[in-house]
Structure formats: structure tokens, C-alpha cells
Design a protein around this motif. Sequence first.
Motif, PDB file in Angstrom:
ATOM      1  N   VAL A 194       0.843  -1.197   0.000  1.00  0.00           N
ATOM      2  CA  VAL A 194       0.000   0.000   0.000  1.00  0.00           C
ATOM      3  C   VAL A 194       0.886   1.259   0.000  1.00  0.00           C
ATOM      4  N   LEU A 195       1.940   1.232   0.831  1.00  0.00           N
ATOM      5  CA  LEU A 195       2.814   2.404   0.897  1.00  0.00           C
ATOM      6  C   LEU A 195       3.498   2.672  -0.440  1.00  0.00           C
ATOM      7  N   SER A 196       3.974   1.598  -1.071  1.00  0.00           N
ATOM      8  CA  SER A 196       4.665   1.821  -2.355  1.00  0.00           C
ATOM      9  C   SER A 196       3.665   2.270  -3.418  1.00  0.00           C
ATOM     10  N   ALA A 197       2.408   1.792  -3.306  1.00  0.00           N
ATOM     11  CA  ALA A 197       1.387   2.256  -4.255  1.00  0.00           C
ATOM     12  C   ALA A 197       1.115   3.746  -4.044  1.00  0.00           C
ATOM     13  N   VAL A 198       1.067   4.164  -2.772  1.00  0.00           N
ATOM     14  CA  VAL A 198       0.830   5.591  -2.486  1.00  0.00           C
ATOM     15  C   VAL A 198       1.979   6.428  -3.072  1.00  0.00           C
ATOM     16  N   ALA A 199       3.211   5.940  -2.843  1.00  0.00           N
ATOM     17  CA  ALA A 199       4.375   6.670  -3.374  1.00  0.00           C
ATOM     18  C   ALA A 199       4.303   6.754  -4.896  1.00  0.00           C
ATOM     19  N   GLN A 200       3.938   5.647  -5.484  1.00  0.00           N
ATOM     20  CA  GLN A 200       3.837   5.618  -6.953  1.00  0.00           C
ATOM     21  C   GLN A 200       2.777   6.611  -7.444  1.00  0.00           C
ATOM     22  N   MET A 201       1.705   6.733  -6.652  1.00  0.00           N
ATOM     23  CA  MET A 201       0.619   7.630  -7.031  1.00  0.00           C
ATOM     24  C   MET A 201       1.012   9.107  -6.910  1.00  0.00           C
ATOM     25  N   LEU A 202       1.900   9.377  -5.958  1.00  0.00           N
ATOM     26  CA  LEU A 202       2.272  10.772  -5.732  1.00  0.00           C
ATOM     27  C   LEU A 202       3.119  11.337  -6.871  1.00  0.00           C
ATOM     28  N   LEU A 203       3.869  10.440  -7.512  1.00  0.00           N
ATOM     29  CA  LEU A 203       4.829  10.900  -8.522  1.00  0.00           C
ATOM     30  C   LEU A 203       4.175  11.693  -9.662  1.00  0.00           C
ATOM     31  N   PRO A 204       3.120  11.174 -10.335  1.00  0.00           N
ATOM     32  CA  PRO A 204       2.524  11.958 -11.421  1.00  0.00           C
ATOM     33  C   PRO A 204       1.939  13.283 -10.933  1.00  0.00           C
ATOM     34  N   TRP A 205       1.418  13.270  -9.706  1.00  0.00           N
ATOM     35  CA  TRP A 205       0.820  14.499  -9.178  1.00  0.00           C
ATOM     36  C   TRP A 205       1.893  15.594  -9.033  1.00  0.00           C
ATOM     37  N   ILE A 206       3.031  15.229  -8.423  1.00  0.00           N
ATOM     38  CA  ILE A 206       4.114  16.210  -8.267  1.00  0.00           C
ATOM     39  C   ILE A 206       4.626  16.657  -9.633  1.00  0.00           C
ATOM     40  N   LEU A 207       4.697  15.685 -10.544  1.00  0.00           N
ATOM     41  CA  LEU A 207       5.174  15.990 -11.894  1.00  0.00           C
ATOM     42  C   LEU A 207       4.254  17.023 -12.562  1.00  0.00           C
ATOM     43  N   GLY A 208       2.942  16.824 -12.395  1.00  0.00           N
ATOM     44  CA  GLY A 208       1.957  17.761 -12.960  1.00  0.00           C
ATOM     45  C   GLY A 208       2.151  19.162 -12.412  1.00  0.00           C
ATOM     46  N   ARG A 209       2.317  19.223 -11.079  1.00  0.00           N
ATOM     47  CA  ARG A 209       2.510  20.541 -10.451  1.00  0.00           C
ATOM     48  C   ARG A 209       3.803  21.174 -10.956  1.00  0.00           C
ATOM     49  N   LEU A 210       4.824  20.362 -11.110  1.00  0.00           N
ATOM     50  CA  LEU A 210       6.127  20.843 -11.596  1.00  0.00           C
ATOM     51  C   LEU A 210       5.982  21.444 -12.993  1.00  0.00           C
ATOM     52  N   ILE A 211       5.245  20.722 -13.850  1.00  0.00           N
ATOM     53  CA  ILE A 211       5.041  21.213 -15.227  1.00  0.00           C
ATOM     54  C   ILE A 211       4.267  22.533 -15.195  1.00  0.00           C
ATOM     55  N   ASP A 212       3.239  22.585 -14.315  1.00  0.00           N
ATOM     56  CA  ASP A 212       2.482  23.840 -14.190  1.00  0.00           C
ATOM     57  C   ASP A 212       3.398  24.998 -13.803  1.00  0.00           C
ATOM     58  N   GLU A 213       4.276  24.725 -12.844  1.00  0.00           N
ATOM     59  CA  GLU A 213       5.202  25.763 -12.393  1.00  0.00           C
ATOM     60  C   GLU A 213       6.118  26.199 -13.523  1.00  0.00           C
ATOM     61  N   ILE A 214       6.625  25.207 -14.266  1.00  0.00           N
ATOM     62  CA  ILE A 214       7.549  25.523 -15.371  1.00  0.00           C
ATOM     63  C   ILE A 214       6.831  26.373 -16.404  1.00  0.00           C
ATOM     64  N   THR A 215       5.627  25.932 -16.811  1.00  0.00           N
ATOM     65  CA  THR A 215       4.903  26.698 -17.852  1.00  0.00           C
ATOM     66  C   THR A 215       4.570  28.093 -17.350  1.00  0.00           C
ATOM     67  N   LYS A 216       4.167  28.168 -16.033  1.00  0.00           N
ATOM     68  CA  LYS A 216       3.852  29.488 -15.473  1.00  0.00           C
ATOM     69  C   LYS A 216       5.090  30.392 -15.544  1.00  0.00           C
ATOM     70  N   ASN A 217       6.230  29.843 -15.119  1.00  0.00           N
ATOM     71  CA  ASN A 217       7.485  30.594 -15.126  1.00  0.00           C
ATOM     72  C   ASN A 217       7.857  31.032 -16.521  1.00  0.00           C
ATOM     73  N   VAL A 218       7.725  30.061 -17.458  1.00  0.00           N
ATOM     74  CA  VAL A 218       8.091  30.383 -18.842  1.00  0.00           C
ATOM     75  C   VAL A 218       7.226  31.518 -19.349  1.00  0.00           C
ATOM     76  N   GLU A 219       5.891  31.378 -19.077  1.00  0.00           N
ATOM     77  CA  GLU A 219       4.971  32.430 -19.544  1.00  0.00           C
ATOM     78  C   GLU A 219       5.348  33.786 -18.941  1.00  0.00           C
ATOM     79  N   GLN A 220       5.583  33.746 -17.608  1.00  0.00           N
ATOM     80  CA  GLN A 220       5.915  35.012 -16.934  1.00  0.00           C
ATOM     81  C   GLN A 220       7.236  35.576 -17.424  1.00  0.00           C
ATOM     82  N   ALA A 221       8.188  34.685 -17.638  1.00  0.00           N
ATOM     83  CA  ALA A 221       9.491  35.142 -18.133  1.00  0.00           C
ATOM     84  C   ALA A 221       9.342  35.761 -19.507  1.00  0.00           C
TER      85      ALA A 221
END
Length: 788
Positions: A194-221
Motif C-alpha cells: 500500500v505504501l509503495s502504491a501511495v508513493a507511486q501515485m504521488l509521482l505523477p501528481w508532483i510531476l503535474g505541479r512541476l510542469i504547471d510551475e515551469i509553464t507558469k514561469n516560462v509564460e511570466q518570463a
Amino acid sequence: MNITISIKSIENRMESLNNFFMLKMQNKLLDKVQEENAANKMSKLFKGNQNDYYVSMKEEDGHQIEMNKIQRKKVFLSGSEDEEERLPTPTLIVNKEENKQIQVYQNQENRNSDILDEVPTQENIDGLNGSPQFELSPLSIPTGKKKSKTKKNKLKKKKVKHQALPFNWNTYKFLLHYPLQHLKLTILVNVLIVLSAVAQMLLPWILGRLIDEITKNVEQAQQSGSNPENNNKGSQNVVIDEELHSTLSKQFLYVLIAYTILSLVRAFINQIWQEMIYNDMREDVLKSFLSFDLTFFHTYRNGEIISRMTNDLQSAKSAVSGNIILLIRNCCLTIFNIIILFALSWKVTLAILAPMPIFIVLGTIHTKMAKKFEKLGQEYQAKLTTLADEIVSGVVTVKSFCTEEFEIKKFHKQLDLNIKLAQKRGVNTGCYQASSALFTQLGSLIVLWYGGKLAMNSSAELSAGDLTTIILYSLQLSSSSSDISESFAKIVSATGAFEGVLDMLKWESLVKEAPDAIDHITPTGEIQFKKVVFSYPNSQVQVLKGISLKITKGEYVAFVGPSGSGKSTIMHLLERFYDPQSGSIYFDDMNIKQFKLKALRKSIGLVSQDPVLFEGTIETNIVYGTENYTKDDFEWATKAAGVWQFVSDKFKFPHGFDTFVGEHGYTLSGGQKQRIVIARALLKRPKILIFDEATSALDAESEFQVQSAIDELIQKGSKNITVLVIAHRLSTIVNCNRIIVLQNGVVAEQGTHQELLNNPDGIYRQLVERQISGVIDSKDNDGDSEAQ
Ligand SMILES: Nc1ncnc2c1ncn2[C@@H]1O[C@H](COP(=O)(O)OP(=O)(O)OP(=O)(O)O)[C@@H](O)[C@H]1O
């Protein structure tokens, strides 16, 4: 082919039904039917057939035939002398009251035939006039004639085929008690999953937020870069966002490390946990098999038993460990994925889930087919193991008869069946995997097309990061959901494979210990047979027909008689390998059924024709089965058996008693092996010592050595040990206190060698004369040949 069986003829048959069958039927089949009366009637139907049969029973619950409940039992029936008495085969018996069916198959190959095509005809039923409970019909033996395909018949056939497949929860429940035996480890493994499944699940979520941040930064830059007035402000924003960017990156890295460690620890513990389960299973099954009576080992072939203990248990292990882990993991992942996807965008999620029903149907079909193929695969595997076992153990005969090609062809034929099965399996797996890949890609397309539309519309319902996260979760969802089906298919098919083992584990031994059986016995060596009647369980031929005899303590008795007269059978009954159908055997004044089997067998030393040695040294083979013995006991037994003498030859046996005997004792001669076996029997300090043709397989020199050891032993210790000898070479038994001559299962005559010789018409005298003339003839022949 129709038959009419009158109640009268059935009653006649009933008289000659042996006890084994009554017991067998009651225990194995009729505990389901639960009527003794019914048992008698059904038993009758099996009498008089000469072939091997499989008896199975299935319950019919309304329209539902539960094939899972089939109790298949191999039954060998020996033939009746009377042709008229034989019943046509195979036979279907329908218990009208219980709404149950019992089928008799002619052989294993017919087992899967569509025997339910045939319903009892009125003519058949007429044959059982007066039997309120049963209908009896012969089943179709393919004759080339077209079967009448009534609506009812078609329906039944369909049901049987369908019902043979479902997952058997009871079997799985039985299997599940193994992981539960290691509860702590089971819980730990599951928590890690269960713990490894939770960890596995968190990865795409963080990745999504990371991409949002990058695109936001790029746009702002880009915005700040295109507007020189905002240069300072823009650069300030970029700095703040870079911090968040690095925080998210660190989070991703931590979760990734946690996921890796969890997966590693899970894999490590999982491996140990699985092996523990497998060991428990193997041990339990071996324990059960060894607790069964000899009939079990005569009913199932060696190869089949070995295959069940290895291949089937291997699959069963994966059903309750590896695959269940995957199933739990994938279920967790699927649930988490769906929840997160709904949280991100319920519209896209519904679009992704739309093709799911088709996927579930495909998965179900795949699972059912997989179980069917697995069961068939296990059967083929068992046959292959049996064949290989026969070839290897009979290699001398194979070579001597130059039948290598023949055996290879036989083996090849069986291997061909495996290939055909592999083709079917390939189609099943291929179709499933292809369709699952198709749905995965379709899912991605749906996300990109529909999710893209939502991201690009004026209200910008989804950000680029959301879209990426959805794509990643949808990919995970399709892989986890298809893996659910895959691991479930494996669990179901492994459960199917285990059903073969369960069938065997349901064996009920005919030889049973009384609940109040005595553990510690001290027989004097006095034996009494009282009107003992016996037939082997898989046969109807009476081997012993009311044997009564008394053997006193310390007596040296020989059993002689024509081959098949029942000499070895008497010894088998003494050891309680089988129980007589009627009559009793006593040690002193105690019925041997009053003793625990172990206690009884420990008081008897048996030396049979084939000396069986196990892997190990000469010493380990001698002390085999004896826990408490002194150095003196060991010396006495080995000297009395003549082992000490040959082991003392330091040139041939430099390691003495520590010499390894090799597999089955191949490094020793026949005579040496037999003397080791005699020493093993003596070390038990038995009160009864049985030599069952102990010297008949030996060459003249070895026979002389072993016989000398036996003679010396008898002369020295005959006061304390009752010695029973079965011998074909009558010269070896002239000194016996008594010779019992058996013929056709009865004691034909008995007395000393001299007494029996004095009877001119006696069987013993004839046997002696025949042997003497044989010796003289052979000497004459030798002489002739020499003269020539
Ligand atoms: N396991 C068995 N199942 C069915 N029938 C058996 C079995 N073992 C022996 N028999 C049959 O029982 C009869 C008596 O066999 P038994 O081995 O007792 O004879 P025997 O007198 O010792 O013969 P031999 O001198 O050839 O060893 C034989 O007809 C044999 O075919």
C-alpha cells in the motif's frame, strides 16, 4: 446401446460386493448423497466391469450443475469371470430423490467427454423397476451415429461447459490459510504494498505541479521579457517561482527514493514470505500423502503424485503470494487512480472509463480460458512426469529391449499435446494483451483529444500540468486495471491447478487408527489369524478366504505355495497396510486394530525382496527409523546381519560404516544391500521378523551369504523373535519349526518339512519334487552341454 438391469440381477450382484467397495462408495461418494441405502444400490452398478473407471459425482442444484463439486475418483475394477455379468460402460446414474448424478467413465480419456449429452432413457429406467431412487443409463460410446440433439440435451451440455470454469472460492479459501499462518509477515508485505502504491501515485501528481510551475514561469518570463518596463518586477517573480520549482523537484526526488526503497524491501520480504508459504504447502501435502494408506499409492501413479507436489504447488503458491500481491497492489493503484482522476477532471475520467465494460468482459473471458488451459496443462505435466519417471526407473528394460525409439515417440506424443495447448494459450494471452494495449492507447488518445479540448477552451478548465497528470494517471490506470485481470487470471488458473492436489488430499484411507488406539505395545511375538477374508481394495478377487492360524512366540514359520496364493498378502495384513474385510488378526490376545499404526509397525521388522536404500551412508541406512539404540545394539544388528563382516574389509570400504551408498545404493552389491536392510530391521529389536523372499533376487553367492546370516540369526535369537519367512527355494526352509502351505487363499497343509514330505499327495511334496527335478534337469542339461 441400451441395457436392462433387473433388480434381481442387482440383488445377486450385491451378495458378492466386497467391503471395500461399500466403504469406498460410502466414504467417497455417498457422504454427499448421504444415504446408506443409496450407497448399496449405487455400489452394485459398478460390479463386474473389467476396465478401469473413473467415478465422479456432481450435484445438480436446480438448473445449476456445479462441476466444481465433482469428486473424481479413480476406481479400478477387476473383472468378473462371467461375461454376462458385465455392465455396459460408461454409465450414468441419476439419483432422482437427491437430484444428483454419478457418472462412471470407462477411462481417463473419456473423462472430459460430453457425457451429459445422454439422458437416461425410459428403457434404462425400466431396468431399475422397484428402485425409487435411481435411474440408470449407459452413456454414449462414440459409435459414429448422430446424437439426438434435443433442446434439453443442448442446454445441459452448454451448462456443463460453462460451469467447469468459474473460480472456486472454497479451494482458494483453503489456500489462503497458508499466508495467514504467517500473519505478521503477511501484514508487513501488504502494508509495504500500500505504501509503495501511495508513493507511486504521488509521482505523477508532483510531476503535474512541476510542469504547471515551469509553464507558469516560462509564460511570466516571456511576458516580462517582452515588456521592458516590467523587467525588474518580472525578474522578482521568476526568483520566487524558482524556489517552488526546486521544492517540487526535491519532493519528487524524495518520493522517488521512498518508492524505490519500499519496492526493494517489499521484494525482499515478499521472496522470503513466498518461500515460507511454498514450504508449508509442500510439507503439508507430503505429510498428508504419507498418512494415506498403500491403496492411495497404488491408485495414483508416482509421476502424478510428484507432479502434484511440485508443479501444482508451485502454481498454487503464486496464487496466494506473488499474484495476490500484484492483485492487491493493482487494486490499490486502480482505486487511487480513479479517485485522483475524478478529482482532476470528472469529465475526462468518465470518457476514459467509457470503454471499461468491454475491457472487463474481455478480461473475464481471458480468465476463464486461462483457468481451463492451466488445468489441462497441469494434467499434461503430470502425464509427462509419469512418463519420464517410468522411462528413467525402467531404463534397464528400455535399453535391453531396445525400445528407446518407442519411448521417445511416446514422450514426443505427449509433448505435442503441450505444443497444441501452448498455441491455444498463446491465442488467449495474445488476444488479451493486444486488446489491453489497444485500450491503453485509446485512453491516451481520449485524454489528449477531450482533455486537450478542455484545456484549450476559453474557460481553460485544465492546465498543461493537469493534462500531463491526467495522461500519466490514465496510463497507470490502464496498466493497473489490465494487470488486475492478468493477476486474477493467474490466481484463478492456479486455483484450478490446486484442485488436482485437493482431489488427492480428499483421499480417505481405509486403514484407520481407532481413537483410543494404544501407543505403547509389547507383543511377545504370538500371532493369530481368525477367519481372515481379504480382497485388495481395487480388486474383487478374494485373495485370502477365511485364513485361521496360530503362530507361537519365537516360532520359525515358513509360508510356501504357488505364486499368487497370498503369502505376501498375509504379511501386508500383519503390518496393517490393509485391513481384512472380515476376520481379525491378534498379537497375543489383542486385535492389532487396537494398536497405533506406528507402534504396531515398530514391533515388526520387514525384509522384502527389493532392498530399499536411501541417500546417505551405510550407517544412516541401518539406523533409519530407529531413534533409540546403543552402540551394542548397532554392533549386534550389523554382526547378526553380516554387515559388520563385509564393512570391516578396509580395502573395499576404507570409510567403513561412513561409506556413502549412492542413490538407491548403486555402489553396493545386491547381497550387501540386502544385509544392510536386514541389519536395519534387526536394529528395531522387533518381536516379529518377516523375510519376504529376501534372497530370491540375489545371485547364488549373495544368496548364500544372506541366507547364512538369516540362519545364524534364527539359531541364536529364535527364542525372542518370531520369524516368518516366505521362500520359493524350499531348501532354505527345511529347518523351520513349521511350514504353512497356502493355495488359492487357504491353508492347504502345514507341518514340519518331514511331516509334509511324508504326505505323498501333498502340495508341499509336489513342490519339493518339482524343484528337485528342476535342479536335476538343469544339472542334466549342464552335463549334456558339457558332453557336447
Ligand atoms: N496391490 C494389489 N492390488 C490388487 N491385487 C493384488 C495386489 N497385490 C497382490 N495382488 C493379487 O493378490 C494375489 C496374491 O498376491 P501375493 O503377492 O500375496 O501372492 P504371493 O503368494 O506372495 O505370490 P508370489 O509368490 O508370486 O510373490 C495375487 O493374485 C495378486 O495378483
